[in-house]
Design a protein around this motif. Structure first.
Motif, short mmCIF file in Angstrom:
data_model
loop_
_atom_site.label_atom_id
_atom_site.label_comp_id
_atom_site.label_asym_id
_atom_site.label_seq_id
_atom_site.Cartn_x
_atom_site.Cartn_y
_atom_site.Cartn_z
N LYS A 209 127.31 140.10 133.67
CA LYS A 209 127.24 139.10 132.59
C LYS A 209 127.98 137.82 132.97
CE LYS A 209 126.40 142.14 128.75
NZ LYS A 209 127.10 143.19 128.02
N LYS A 210 128.94 137.92 133.88
CA LYS A 210 129.68 136.74 134.38
C LYS A 210 129.26 136.42 135.81
CE LYS A 210 132.09 136.03 130.67
NZ LYS A 210 131.85 134.81 129.86
N LEU A 211 128.07 136.84 136.16
CA LEU A 211 127.53 136.64 137.51
C LEU A 211 128.52 137.09 138.59
CD1 LEU A 211 125.62 133.23 137.10
CD2 LEU A 211 124.85 135.55 136.60
N ALA B 61 131.65 136.96 138.78
CA ALA B 61 132.76 136.05 139.12
C ALA B 61 134.03 136.85 139.37
CB ALA B 61 132.98 135.05 137.99
N LYS C 272 120.64 138.55 140.35
CA LYS C 272 120.83 137.10 140.23
C LYS C 272 121.98 136.57 141.09
CE LYS C 272 121.23 133.52 136.73
NZ LYS C 272 121.30 133.18 135.32
N ALA D 170 129.36 134.45 141.70
CA ALA D 170 129.22 133.02 141.37
C ALA D 170 130.55 132.27 141.45
CB ALA D 170 128.60 132.85 140.00
N GLY D 171 131.53 132.85 142.14
CA GLY D 171 132.77 132.12 142.38
C GLY D 171 133.98 132.79 141.78
N ALA D 172 135.12 132.14 141.98
CA ALA D 172 136.32 132.59 141.29
C ALA D 172 136.10 132.37 139.80
CB ALA D 172 137.52 131.79 141.78
N ASP D 173 136.76 133.17 138.97
CA ASP D 173 136.56 133.05 137.53
C ASP D 173 137.26 131.79 137.01
OD1 ASP D 173 136.61 133.30 134.71
OD2 ASP D 173 136.22 135.45 134.92
N ILE D 174 136.45 130.77 136.73
CA ILE D 174 136.99 129.45 136.37
C ILE D 174 137.83 129.53 135.09
CG2 ILE D 174 136.35 127.07 135.74
CD1 ILE D 174 133.74 127.57 137.45
N PHE E 161 123.22 134.20 143.95
CA PHE E 161 124.21 133.13 144.09
C PHE E 161 125.46 133.63 144.83
CE2 PHE E 161 122.14 131.46 140.14
CZ PHE E 161 121.79 130.21 140.65
N LEU F 150 128.64 131.50 145.50
CA LEU F 150 129.22 130.16 145.32
C LEU F 150 130.74 130.25 145.34
CD1 LEU F 150 126.91 129.02 142.39
CD2 LEU F 150 126.67 128.47 144.83
N GLY F 151 131.38 129.19 145.83
CA GLY F 151 132.83 129.15 145.82
C GLY F 151 133.42 130.43 146.41
N PRO G 110 131.09 124.75 145.61
CA PRO G 110 131.04 123.67 144.61
C PRO G 110 132.40 123.19 144.12
CG PRO G 110 130.44 125.77 143.59
CD PRO G 110 130.79 126.07 145.02
N GLU G 111 133.48 123.62 144.78
CA GLU G 111 134.83 123.36 144.24
C GLU G 111 135.11 121.88 143.98
OE1 GLU G 111 134.16 125.61 146.53
OE2 GLU G 111 135.35 127.41 146.17
N LEU H 99 134.56 120.55 140.73
CA LEU H 99 135.51 120.98 139.68
C LEU H 99 136.87 120.32 139.86
CD1 LEU H 99 134.72 124.80 139.96
CD2 LEU H 99 134.12 123.37 138.01
N1 COA Z 1 133.61 131.67 136.49
C1 COA Z 1 133.56 132.13 135.23
N2 COA Z 1 132.40 132.39 134.60
C2 COA Z 1 131.26 132.19 135.28
C3 COA Z 1 131.25 131.70 136.60
C4 COA Z 1 132.50 131.44 137.21
N3 COA Z 1 132.59 131.00 138.47
N4 COA Z 1 129.96 131.56 136.99
C5 COA Z 1 129.20 131.96 135.96
N5 COA Z 1 129.99 132.34 134.93
C6 COA Z 1 129.56 132.83 133.61
C7 COA Z 1 129.07 131.71 132.72
O1 COA Z 1 130.17 131.07 132.10
C8 COA Z 1 128.21 132.48 131.74
O2 COA Z 1 129.05 133.14 130.84
P1 COA Z 1 128.68 133.15 129.23
O3 COA Z 1 127.34 133.82 129.16
O4 COA Z 1 129.78 133.93 128.62
O5 COA Z 1 128.63 131.71 128.83
C9 COA Z 1 127.57 133.55 132.62
O6 COA Z 1 128.42 133.67 133.76
C10 COA Z 1 126.20 133.20 133.10
O7 COA Z 1 126.24 131.94 133.76
P2 COA Z 1 125.31 130.71 133.40
O8 COA Z 1 126.01 129.45 133.84
O9 COA Z 1 124.89 130.77 131.97
O10 COA Z 1 124.05 131.00 134.32
P3 COA Z 1 122.99 129.94 134.89
O11 COA Z 1 121.88 130.74 135.44
O12 COA Z 1 122.70 128.89 133.88
O13 COA Z 1 123.77 129.21 136.11
C11 COA Z 1 125.18 129.11 138.06
C12 COA Z 1 124.13 129.92 137.26
C13 COA Z 1 125.68 130.00 139.19
C14 COA Z 1 124.52 127.86 138.66
C15 COA Z 1 126.34 128.68 137.13
O14 COA Z 1 126.82 129.85 136.46
C16 COA Z 1 127.52 128.07 137.82
O15 COA Z 1 127.45 126.91 138.22
N6 COA Z 1 128.63 128.80 137.95
C17 COA Z 1 129.86 128.29 138.50
C18 COA Z 1 129.77 128.16 140.00
C19 COA Z 1 131.04 127.59 140.56
O16 COA Z 1 131.39 126.46 140.37
N7 COA Z 1 131.77 128.43 141.33
C20 COA Z 1 132.95 128.02 141.99
C21 COA Z 1 134.14 128.39 141.22
S1 COA Z 1 135.62 127.87 142.08
#
Ligand code: COA
Length: 259
Positions: free
Chosen positions: A23-25, A27, A60, A64-68, A108, A110-111, A134-135, A138
């Motif tokens: 659910k948090k991809l 993270a 999917k 998707a990275g460290a938990d922001i 994905f 990422l990060g 993508p850092e 941010l």
């Molecule tokens: N940290 C915390 N939560 C994250 C996360 C991260 N790095 N990446 C995704 N999530 C969460 C989203 O907040 C969302 O949570 P929610 O449903 O409670 O709102 C859930 O995962 C699904 O992500 P969502 O953004 O809705 O999916 P999407 O298909 O629209 O986009 C991405 C996918 C990967 C492009 C997008 O999630 C994203 O850009 N994530 C951050 C990537 C990033 O910058 N990583 C580096 C961190 S240092």
């Protein structure tokens, strides 16, 4: 330790760690990083485990990275500690494991996700995978080894571009850059990884662990050639070496004791 964020499966000397926060991809929050440390440590100490795969749950995301949400209000000191601890207990830890670790990048990365994949010994991606650091979008820089391992793998210029643009690349582009070794469909991912793991398992696990150390040392401030000489010599004292050379001379397949 019971795990809430990862799953571990063992099957015939092959262990698979699945990061399980779909659910948090997937993270990487603090708890997941700590569980991954424990999981890798336990599997590395298990003599039955010859290869470790790591992947993300769902189709999917790998990670998707460290938990922001966990670090958005950190101070300078807390930020520094976050990177130092993560590098120590997960990213450097995985890179220096004795057991080979293959990242199955199934979406994905990422990060911190790409940084984790890069800390593994090599990578296989699915055709839907998208990778990037993508850092800078941010307002930070990669903190889990990304500024070091990305240029090591793909060269300085392309790494600079990816980090500065915070862009994502496709699996095919990642393959053409040498970031991943293969690109396959989701269905083909595990069969290919299992096939490669099987080839690795035919060889001496002791020799492989020494090769990991020697290769890694070429990317540190130590003389990797000296490590190679030392570890080459150390191989001559192992049971695996005796078995490997004896089996060759007796024209039979080696049965390595892993010692
Ligand atoms: N940290 C915390 N939560 C994250 C996360 C991260 N790095 N990446 C995704 N999530 C969460 C989203 O907040 C969302 O949570 P929610 O449903 O409670 O709102 C859930 O995962 C699904 O992500 P969502 O953004 O809705 O999916 P999407 O298909 O629209 O986009 C991405 C996918 C990967 C492009 C997008 O999630 C994203 O850009 N994530 C951050 C990537 C990033 O910058 N990583 C580096 C961190 S240092």
């Amino acid at each position: 330790m019971t795990f809430e964020n990862i799953l571990i499966e063992k099957n015939n000397q092959l262990a698979t760690i699945t990061i399980n926060r779909p659910k948090k991809l997937n993270a990487l929050n603090k708890a997941t990083i700590e569980e991954l440390h424990e999981g890798f440590k336990t599997l590395d100490a298990d003599a039955d485990v010859k290869v470790i795969l790591i992947t993300g749950s769902g189709e999917k995301a790998f990670v998707a990275g460290a938990d922001i949400s966990e670090f958005s209000n950190f101070s300078v000191e807390e930020g520094g500690k976050l990177a130092a601890k993560g590098q120590e207990i997960l990213f450097d830890f995985v890179e220096n494991l004795n057991t080979p670790v293959i990242a199955l990048v199934n979406g994905f990365a990422l990060g911190g996700g790409l940084e984790l994949a890069m800390a593994c010994h090599f990578r296989i991606a699915t055709d839907n995978a998208r990778m990037g650091l993508p850092e800078t979008s941010l307002g930070v820089i990669p903190g889990y080894g990304g500024t070091q391992r990305l240029p090591q793998l793909i060269g300085k210029g392309k790494a600079m571009e990816l980090i500065m643009t915070a862009g994502m690349i496709s699996a095919e582009e990642a393959k053409s850059l040498g970031l991943v070794n293969y690109v396959v469909s989701q269905e083909e991912l595990l069969p290919l990884a299992t096939k490669i793991a099987g080839k690795i398992m035919n060889n001496s696990s002791v020799a492989i662990s020494k090769a990991i150390k020697a290769v890694n040392d070429s990317f540190r401030n130590v003389n990797g050639f000296e490590t190679e000489v030392t570890e080459f010599g150390n191989c001559f004292g192992t049971e695996d070496f005796k078995e490997g050379t004896t089996a060759f001379l007796e024209k039979r397949k080696a049965e390595f004791p892993g010692k």
